[in-house]
Structures are given as C-alpha cells and as structure tokens.
Design an enzyme around this catalytic site. Sequence first.
Site, PDB file in Angstrom:
ATOM      1  N   PHE A   1       0.843  -1.205   0.000  1.00  0.00           N
ATOM      2  CA  PHE A   1       0.000   0.000   0.000  1.00  0.00           C
ATOM      3  C   PHE A   1       0.878   1.256   0.000  1.00  0.00           C
ATOM      4  O   PHE A   1       1.820   1.355   0.780  1.00  0.00           O
ATOM      5  CB  PHE A   1      -0.931   0.010   1.210  1.00  0.00           C
ATOM      6  CG  PHE A   1      -1.760   1.269   1.300  1.00  0.00           C
ATOM      7  CD1 PHE A   1      -2.715   1.550   0.326  1.00  0.00           C
ATOM      8  CD2 PHE A   1      -1.557   2.178   2.319  1.00  0.00           C
ATOM      9  CE1 PHE A   1      -3.450   2.727   0.380  1.00  0.00           C
ATOM     10  CE2 PHE A   1      -2.299   3.359   2.389  1.00  0.00           C
ATOM     11  CZ  PHE A   1      -3.257   3.621   1.409  1.00  0.00           C
ATOM     12  N   GLN A   2       0.571   2.184  -0.858  1.00  0.00           N
ATOM     13  CA  GLN A   2       1.299   3.448  -1.005  1.00  0.00           C
ATOM     14  C   GLN A   2       2.794   3.233  -1.208  1.00  0.00           C
ATOM     15  O   GLN A   2       3.616   4.015  -0.755  1.00  0.00           O
ATOM     16  CB  GLN A   2       1.042   4.383   0.192  1.00  0.00           C
ATOM     17  CG  GLN A   2      -0.372   4.971   0.150  1.00  0.00           C
ATOM     18  CD  GLN A   2      -0.577   6.123   1.123  1.00  0.00           C
ATOM     19  OE1 GLN A   2       0.089   6.222   2.138  1.00  0.00           O
ATOM     20  NE2 GLN A   2      -1.540   6.988   0.808  1.00  0.00           N
TER      21      GLN A   2
ATOM     22  N   LYS B   1       9.460   2.676   6.543  1.00  0.00           N
ATOM     23  CA  LYS B   1       8.837   2.911   7.840  1.00  0.00           C
ATOM     24  C   LYS B   1       9.484   2.089   8.956  1.00  0.00           C
ATOM     25  O   LYS B   1       9.623   2.564  10.083  1.00  0.00           O
ATOM     26  CB  LYS B   1       7.342   2.573   7.750  1.00  0.00           C
ATOM     27  CG  LYS B   1       6.558   3.058   8.959  1.00  0.00           C
ATOM     28  CD  LYS B   1       5.075   2.837   8.789  1.00  0.00           C
ATOM     29  CE  LYS B   1       4.325   3.410   9.994  1.00  0.00           C
ATOM     30  NZ  LYS B   1       2.882   3.162   9.901  1.00  0.00           N
TER      31      LYS B   1
ATOM     32  N   MET C   1       1.580  32.708 -23.110  1.00  0.00           N
ATOM     33  CA  MET C   1       2.768  32.457 -23.926  1.00  0.00           C
ATOM     34  C   MET C   1       2.459  31.458 -25.043  1.00  0.00           C
ATOM     35  O   MET C   1       2.925  31.612 -26.173  1.00  0.00           O
ATOM     36  CB  MET C   1       3.918  31.948 -23.038  1.00  0.00           C
ATOM     37  CG  MET C   1       5.251  31.845 -23.748  1.00  0.00           C
ATOM     38  SD  MET C   1       5.821  33.448 -24.363  1.00  0.00           S
ATOM     39  CE  MET C   1       6.912  33.977 -23.032  1.00  0.00           C
TER      40      MET C   1
END
Lengths: 567, 167
Positions: free
Chosen positions: A114-115, A164, A471
């Site tokens: 996850f993530q 982590k 631009m």
Amino acid sequence: MPTTLRSGAEVLVDVLHQEGVEYIFGIPGGAAIPIYDALVDSPIKLILNRHEQGATHMADGYARSTGRPGVVVVTSGPGATNTITGILTAQMDSVPLVVITGQASTNVLGLDAFQEADVSGVSFSIVKHSYLIKRAEDIPRIVREAFHLSRTGRPGVVLIDVPKDISSRMIEPNFSEAFHLPGYIIPKEGDLDRIEEAAGLLAHARRPVLIVGHGAVISGAEKAVTYLAEKLQIPVMNTLLGKGCFPETHELSLGMPGMHGTAYANKALAACDLVLSIGSRWDDRITGKVSDFCKNAVKIHIDIDPSEINKIIQVDCAIIGDARYVVEAISAIAERGDTGEWLKQVAKWKRDYPLKYKKEGKLKVQHVIDTMYKLTGGDAIVVTDVGQHQMWAAQFFPVVKRYRWLSSGGAGTMGYGMPAALGAQFAHPDELVIAFVGDGGFQMTQSELATAVIHKLPVKIVIANNHYLGMVRQWQAMFFDNRLSGVELEGNPNFVKLAEAYGCKGFRIKRPADVRRILQAALDYSEGPCIIDVEVEKEDDVYPMIPAGATLDEMMLEPPKINMQGK
Amino acid sequence: MNGNGKKHAISLYVANKPGVLIRVSLVFARRGYNIDSLVVSGAHDPAYSQMNIEATGDEKTLDQILKQLNKLVDVVHARDNTGEDVIAREFALIKVNCPPEVRSEVLQVAHAFDAETVDLSEDTITLQISGESHKIDSIHTVFSKYGVIEMVRSGKIIIARGTRSTS
C-alpha cells in the site's frame, strides 16, 4: 534498555537540527508518521502544505532566497510522486533541496505494498543523488552526506527514501561517522594556466561581453564580477537566473539576453568578439541557433560542473572552478583592453532600443510590474511563475542583489511562483516579497493560499489575469496561424472572492489609471497575504523575441508583418 | 547516434551499492547511446565494483557521457580506454553442430583456437574460448560452416598494462 536508544526518525530529525534546518515543508501519511512524530519534540518548524508540489516549491523558494538547502518531508507513494515536479524544478536550476520520503517497510519493498512507489527509480535522472536507507544505523551519515551533496559544488536535489521500519527502529546513533564520497570532487580554484589564458584573451578583446548566470549567483561572485566588469570596462548581461549577480541598474548592464532579452543585449551578443560565460550553461533560450551563436567571437566558459563544458557551445578556453574564485583570479591579473568604441556602440544601442510599453489604452502587465518596481524602489524579493509575465518581470524589474529574484528557468514550471514566494517569506519575514504570477500558473498550486493565510505571510500575489495561457497563445498566434488550441482559460474563478474564501485580502485592478493607487494600497496592507487580480489586455505579446532555434539577427522588436508559420 | 560511430571500451570504478548500475545505464540511455556489452564485477576492494562497458557512438556524445558518468556521486572514475594500451579479453561459450562424421574436423579447428571442450552430445559440441573480441568473431565465422547453434559472450573486460591501474 539503555536510555541512549532513539528511533530512526528521532535520529533523522536530530541530524536535520544539527544541519541548521529551520523549516520543514510537507504533508504526512502512513509511512511518514514516525518522522512527523519525532518532529513534535523538535525545534524545527513544520509547515503543513496542501499539496506536495507546493511543499517542494516552497522549500525551493526558501533555498533560492537563502542559499541554504530547503527541506521537504512527505509520505510514500503519491506523497513522494507529487514532489517530482518540484524536484525537477530545483534540480534544473541547481537549487539545494533535501527531499525525505517515507517508504513502505523493507520487508515488503517491491511487492506493491500500500502506497509503495519506487521513488528513487522514478527520480534517478532528476536528482543529484539519492539514498534508500536500509540500515537505521546509516541515518546520521546519510543525512549529513545528503546535505553536503545538496549544497556544495553545483547544488542540487538529494532524495532520501526512508522505509517505515527503518524510521521506527530503535538504535544507538553514531553522529560522527565520516562521509564516504570518494567519487565526489568539488572544483574550486580553477587551473592557473587557463586563468592566465582567459586574462590574456580579455585584454586583447575589442568587443567583449560577460554573461553571468546562476552559477555566479550561487558562488557569491557579485563583487568579483562587478570588479572585473568595472576594471576591464566590459558590458555585462545576466541570464534569467543570473539576475542579482550584477546590478541591472549599473551603466555597464545590458540586462537579459536571449529569446525575450533586451534588444541591446542581443545586438551586443551578435557583434561581440569575446564572450565570457560566468556560471551560465549556454541555454537554448540564450543561444538560439547554436551553430551561428557568436560565430566569430572567442568563447570562454567558467563552470563548476565539467559536464557543462563543450556541452552546447564549443569553447576556446574552459575554466572548471568556483565562479567567485576564478573571477577574482582573472581580475587580479587581467589588463583593460581597448573597449572604448565598443562601450559607445553599446550605449547607443541602449538609447536606440529601450524596453518599452504603452501606458495608455488597455492595461498592460508591463505597466503593473514597472509601477511595482517604482513604488518599491526595487527593494523586494521578486518571485515569478512561468510565462509571459515572467519575461515581462525579467525585463521591467531590475534586480541589484542576489537571492532577490526567484524564477523557474530550466524546467519552466507553472505553479512555481506563489508557493516559492511563501518559502522566501518564511526565510525573510521582514522583507517585502512579491509574486508575479499568471492566471494559469496560479491555479496549478493555488491551494497553498491556505498556508499563506495560516502563517499570515504578507506576500503580495499579483495575478496577471488575461484569461489565457498567454505564452502558448502568443506562439500559436505567431507560428500556427493563430489557430488557438487549448489556451483559453474560461471559467477562471473570481480571484478576489477566492482570496476572501481563504481569509485572504483581495484587490482588483482594471484600468491603467488605477494601477499606482491600488498597488500602493496592497503594499500598505500588512495583515497577511493579499491577491491583486489584474485584468490585463487579453492578447498582448512579449517582445523583443527571437523565435526558437533562430539566430540573434532574427530578433523581432515588434509583431511581425508577415505570417511566421513554419518558422 | 548509433551506427555512425566507433566502438568504445569504457571502464568505470564505482561504489558497490544498489542502484549504481541504473544510474550508469541511464546516462547512456538519455543520450540514446546503446550499450553493446556490460560486465560488472567486484573490485579488489569489496566496497567497489569494476564496470566494463562497450558502446558504439560518436566522439562528442561519448565525451559528454563520460563527463556525466564522472559526475555521478557513486562513480569514482570513468574513462574511455579505446586506443589505449590495455589488455582486452572476452570469454565465450559456443555450441556447434557436430555429428560424428565431422567431429574430428571440428575438434581440430577447436584445437587450433585453444578452445576447450566443455560438453559433448551425439550431435553437438560446446566449447569455451577466450581471447580478444576479434578472435571470438573469427571462431564464430569458422564454425559457421558446421552450424553454430548458439554462442554466449561475456562481454569485454579490460585491464591496464604494467603498473598503471585500469580505472
């Protein structure tokens, strides 16, 4: 359990503190919670952003306005990938940034946890260096190495990916483990033979020019450059990022050369017999058609990065070193050449081809920028976004000191301006910070308005609102037969009401006659940030202009009478 | 960029860390330079690795690539050894069609090239050979007559002559 044990995250934050970090910009998430937890007990101030791109630009603004690394802490996965644009922006412009990303735990790395995002893999080609920490014991050394790499030599972005479990692990930290960077060399003095050669070439030049770039700013070469220019009586032009290294108010200054540079700088560049680049990398916005660039001029290049030498332009003399040391060494021995005629010629060009705009009729962005310059006496940190307003700001807001002009040059990142201005204001709470942005770029990172309001940062956000991606519209008008495609910003919000919704003050300018009065009111407002929504002429074009890939001689001072399609 | 240049033998001395190979190969990839062969092995000091890379392309691009390789923090040094006085060798395994009627002929040729037999079956022979790359090319040509089933090459490795260190 011995009391000296600390978590990896606490050790990380300890080292950040030791490195003198004042602010951390970012947004937390699962994998970054241990680091955010450690920040609770740290004196470092945490600035909670609204998007990670805004966080990186804010850290970038802090870094460009101080010379010290900006620090970003975000979570894994989308938190990390949202920093990519900010990383590119900083790296392209040699801005020191340390980006710390949370990461999934080491035991699930590469398993689509996850993530999880392989942020090192994603960012390899846009960082100076990166680390994935696999042992918590390495944290102090790696973080110190990261800061060292980020700020020394040619500065850049260093990314540290912290799983982590590593930030959670308890360790007995060793804060004195030595660096280990055998492949990292920082050039400084420059080769003496080449310095003597350069001095000799300068003394013999009749029509020399200096181009000062961001490298000269970073190295702190302002005094050295000014001394060299004055001693040898050589005109100086500064690149977009070189603004601030040589006073643009100086009589020897020609301002900015290149695609939207001053006519006199480009005329001087086309006619010179020697060009000395001091920490500028011959960007294509300056050289135009490379094979015709300063064809008959002797080219000398001072750069701290050997890979810039002969990358774009083959030079006659290259000096690898720190701009300040090299320029000091050159000016110590260089003799003044016979540049009298040349200075007269250049002065004539300055008189004959001044930058100009019309104050009557429809409201011009140039008018607003010029008035802001006059009202402030130029005493401000100016931050721009990217596009037409950026070029007009470069033209009409002369800069005299370093760290007072922040603009995304290499990457040309829209959305940079406002968050970067907030970063500069954090670093310089007592200075006036002005952000010139377009309505397109502003909306890319406008959520950071919340950050400005929360911290009551008195930034003046001037939105040049032409309801176009101006631009691109200009290019489509000039080179694509005015077939406008995807440039009209219909549905812009009412920026004054938007400001109010955030609790921010809003001003609006609609007529040339109101410019001075309302800008002054905005400058006098000190309660917090304010937006100045300027309804400008919708279809104005930036001139002078050298079309991409054209030669300096093909410069246009005003709209062409012919169709430029196919150019 | 490829095809119009010559072959270059590049050697690198790099930190023995994960990710170094990606950083190195990205420098080639970004400039559109194709890597012909690549050998990575641990250096004498286990904290470092040696890389030998063969790549084809023009000189100007190569010059830029070498500078960008040297700019990588994990690269201690990178250089082009093309035209230098270095010992360059390659190793290969080659599997040749070898039915009984040509076996003695094949073995004779193998002997002439100092090739060593590493496997033999009813109809094939596998040989190990080493030497300069052009020797391996010519072995391939000679054995083509019998039918080369496959050949696996190690890629070129180089070492400096005498007391000079390679890279």
